[in-house]
Motif scaffolding. Structure first.
Motif, short mmCIF file in Angstrom:
data_model
loop_
_atom_site.label_atom_id
_atom_site.label_comp_id
_atom_site.label_asym_id
_atom_site.label_seq_id
_atom_site.Cartn_x
_atom_site.Cartn_y
_atom_site.Cartn_z
N UNK A 377 15.51 -37.60 22.27
CA UNK A 377 14.53 -36.96 21.38
C UNK A 377 14.87 -35.49 21.16
N UNK A 378 15.43 -34.86 22.20
CA UNK A 378 15.83 -33.45 22.09
C UNK A 378 17.20 -33.28 21.41
N UNK A 379 17.82 -34.42 21.05
CA UNK A 379 19.16 -34.46 20.45
C UNK A 379 20.24 -33.93 21.40
N UNK A 380 19.97 -34.04 22.69
CA UNK A 380 20.98 -33.70 23.71
C UNK A 380 21.74 -35.00 24.02
N UNK A 381 22.59 -35.38 23.07
CA UNK A 381 23.17 -36.73 23.13
C UNK A 381 24.11 -36.94 24.32
N UNK A 382 24.85 -35.92 24.71
CA UNK A 382 25.76 -36.07 25.87
C UNK A 382 24.95 -36.34 27.15
N UNK A 383 23.84 -35.58 27.30
CA UNK A 383 22.98 -35.77 28.49
C UNK A 383 22.32 -37.15 28.47
N UNK A 384 21.85 -37.55 27.29
CA UNK A 384 21.22 -38.86 27.16
C UNK A 384 22.19 -39.99 27.46
N UNK A 385 23.44 -39.81 26.98
CA UNK A 385 24.49 -40.81 27.22
C UNK A 385 24.78 -40.93 28.72
N UNK A 386 24.91 -39.77 29.38
CA UNK A 386 25.20 -39.77 30.82
C UNK A 386 24.10 -40.49 31.60
N UNK A 522 5.54 -36.69 16.24
CA UNK A 522 6.61 -37.60 16.66
C UNK A 522 7.57 -37.88 15.49
N UNK A 523 7.02 -37.98 14.26
CA UNK A 523 7.89 -38.16 13.09
C UNK A 523 8.79 -36.94 12.92
N UNK A 524 8.24 -35.79 13.25
CA UNK A 524 8.98 -34.53 13.08
C UNK A 524 10.16 -34.44 14.04
N UNK A 525 9.95 -34.90 15.31
CA UNK A 525 11.00 -34.66 16.31
C UNK A 525 11.96 -35.84 16.53
N UNK A 526 11.53 -37.06 16.25
CA UNK A 526 12.34 -38.22 16.65
C UNK A 526 13.51 -38.43 15.69
N UNK A 527 14.77 -38.37 16.21
CA UNK A 527 15.94 -38.51 15.32
C UNK A 527 16.06 -39.88 14.67
N UNK A 528 15.31 -40.88 15.15
CA UNK A 528 15.38 -42.21 14.52
C UNK A 528 14.95 -42.13 13.05
N UNK A 529 14.11 -41.10 12.74
CA UNK A 529 13.60 -40.96 11.37
C UNK A 529 14.49 -40.07 10.50
#
Length: 549
Positions: A377-386, A522-529
């Motif tokens: 959700x924070x777009x910290x994709x490397x951390x999320x992946x780990x 949630x619409x504002x922050x969630x990258x799925x949207x």
């Protein structure tokens, strides 16, 4: 005319008799809760006073009652001595006291006599039906009774599968020792329904819960707990909410003071879209069980769905005050902060607070998933992946859909990192995990929507839309106003990923205009949207409902 029954002190030497003392207290409490003219505080809220020297006035104030019953139990061989005192919580004066010296087999007679004496002392009316329910012995077998008491104690650990499995074994033991122990059979059925709902959605477990409930009713057609068990089987096993509600209301007539009944009725009413009645019943459940975080969490969910964030936060804060490091209330608090304000700081506080507590296997996994989700959700994709990749596949069978979540998160993170090949490989694993779940439980709407999301990211457009449609058919909002919106949010996500902006925005507008977990923040922050962000209608939706909030 209100009372709390404090844990009875075990004056015997061995631990097994501690369960016996708990059983005496529990049965006195259950008998009292059958009296409609009394307000009786539920067991969960009084157990924290075990082993303390009670300050009766403080306890009365904390629990909202005028009277306190305290007692002790000494068991030696086949003899038992029970000593009790009924105390006025406002003045600290003794209203009534009694000693009972009996054989162990007479313990139920002590309990029903006690309940009747207390009713007389508090001038509570006792109907003939209530009196007859009280004087009935649940079992003649002392060993079966002890197994039942221990099982009942463990069954309250709703989120701890290991404890629930121990409870299951003890209920089976109680029923083996006394095949006509209807109360144990009913509670056993209720436990099986809960395990099926939360951990194991197998047809075998569903059937076991139904068979046990029907057996309990056959043995004792007017047993309130047997109607409760059948209601749970209709609720969790069949999603047949009207039939479940009928059974719960029948059970409630026999247990008018039981917090659990208000909780179940409130839970069903919200699924039927009867939000005002549901919230009133959940508030009543909390008033009868003010120290129970489970009731407080359920009430929080109602306020959250209604987007009444001040009340939702106030309610979950009460739960956190009772258990400052408990995982589930923090999980709810984090969700509220994100939905109301897009605030990630509460998540950090939650992870810090729960570090100091002993988490179950289930909670450890949930924490890892929550961390991965927050990073994404924070777009910290490397951390999320780990975080997602650290989850061991072999341990993910505890929860339905856990393996799918791992690979979906990995796919989403790799996509955010522009690793298209790695993303595709992960989404293929997620697709397989959802398909495997559907082989086990073909009518699982969660598995259908999970499969739809994986297919959408794999650009299998027609199959993704078909699976999303199937999920919505299995749990339409018209039949489930509580679980249905979450499925429809998933359907909107599928359409957003596929570029069907019109349909995604249409669904989101509907969800924002009625009770659901969707908020402008949630619409504002969630990258799925993100696929919708270039569409002015999506921004207009955020502006419109963000301003309302």
């Amino acid at each position: 005319k209100s009372i709390a029954v404090l844990p009875f002190t075990n004056l015997s030497n061995d631990k097994e008799n501690a369960y016996f003392a708990d059983g005496v207290q529990d049965d006195v409490l259950t008998n009292l809760s059958k009296i409609g003219d009394l307000k009786v505080i539920s067991r969960t809220s009084v157990m924290q006073y075990r082993g303390q020297t009670p300050n009766v006035r403080e306890i009365g104030k904390a629990l909202g009652v005028s009277n306190i019953l305290e007692g002790s139990v000494r068991r030696s061989g086949n003899k038992v001595r029970v000593n009790v005192q009924l105390i006025d919580a406002n003045t600290d004066e003794h209203i009534w006291a009694n000693d009972y010296d009996r054989d162990v087999t007479d313990v139920f007679a002590i309990q029903s006599d006690l309940a009747q004496k207390i009713a007389e002392a508090l001038q509570a009316r006792l109907s003939p039906g209530e009196k007859s329910q009280m004087t009935r012995k649940p079992t003649e077998n002392g060993e079966a009774y002890l197994a039942f008491v221990q099982a009942h104690d463990l069954s309250c650990a709703f989120e701890d599968f290991d404890k629930l499995k121990q409870s299951e074994q003890l209920y089976a033991r109680a029923v083996e020792l006394d095949p006509n122990f209807a109360l144990a059979i009913a509670r056993y059925s209720q436990l099986e329904s809960w395990i099926m709902h939360t951990f194991d959605r197998s047809a075998e477990r569903r059937q076991k819960a139904r068979t046990l409930a029907e057996r309990a009713l056959q043995l004792q057609p007017d047993l309130p707990e047997a109607h409760l068990a059948l209601g749970c089987s209709y609720y969790y096993g069949d999603n047949n909410y009207e039939a479940a509600l009928n059974e719960f209301q029948t059970a409630q007539r026999g247990l008018p003071n039981e917090s659990e009944m208000y909780l179940y009725i409130g839970a069903i009413q919200r699924r039927l879209g009867r939000w005002v009645e549901s919230t009133a019943n959940l508030e009543k459940a909390v008033s009868l069980n003010p120290k129970d975080t489970w009731a407080l969490q359920n009430l929080t969910f109602n306020y959250q769905m209604a987007r009444n964030f001040p009340k939702a936060n106030e309610t979950i804060d009460r739960a956190l005050k009772l258990t400052p490091t408990a995982f589930e209330p923090w999980e709810a608090k984090v969700k509220l902060a994100l939905c109301e304000k897009g605030d990630f700081s509460v998540a950090e506080r939650a992870f810090e607070a729960t570090k100091s507590t002993q988490l179950t296997k289930e909670q450890k996994l949930k924490t890892a998933y929550a961390r991965a989700n927050i990073f994404l959700l924070e777009r910290k994709y490397s951390d999320g992946l780990r975080e997602a990749e650290s989850l061991p596949d072999g341990q993910l069978g505890i929860f339905p859909g856990a393996l799918w979540s791992k690979y979906f998160y990995i796919g989403f993170a790799r996509k955010g990192l522009q690793d298209e090949a790695g993303s595709r490989a992960a989404f293929l694993r997620a697709k397989d995990a959802a398909a495997d779940e559907l082989k086990r439980t073909p009518d699982s709407e969660d598995a259908h929507i999970q499969l739809a999301k994986a297919l959408a990211f794999l650009s299998e457009k027609d199959a993704a839309v078909a699976e999303a449609q199937r999920a919505a058919e299995l749990r339409p909002e018209s039949k489930d106003a509580f679980g249905g919106p979450e499925i429809m949010e998933g359907v909107a996500e599928v359409h957003a990923v596929l570029g069907n902006n019109d349909r995604a925005i249409e669904i989101l507008e509907g969800l924002l205009s009625r009770p659901s977990g969707v908020t402008a923040q949630m619409l504002r922050i969630n990258p799925i949207w993100d696929p919708l962000r270039g569409d002015p209608r999506f921004q207009a939706l955020i502006d419109k409902y963000g301003a309302k909030a």
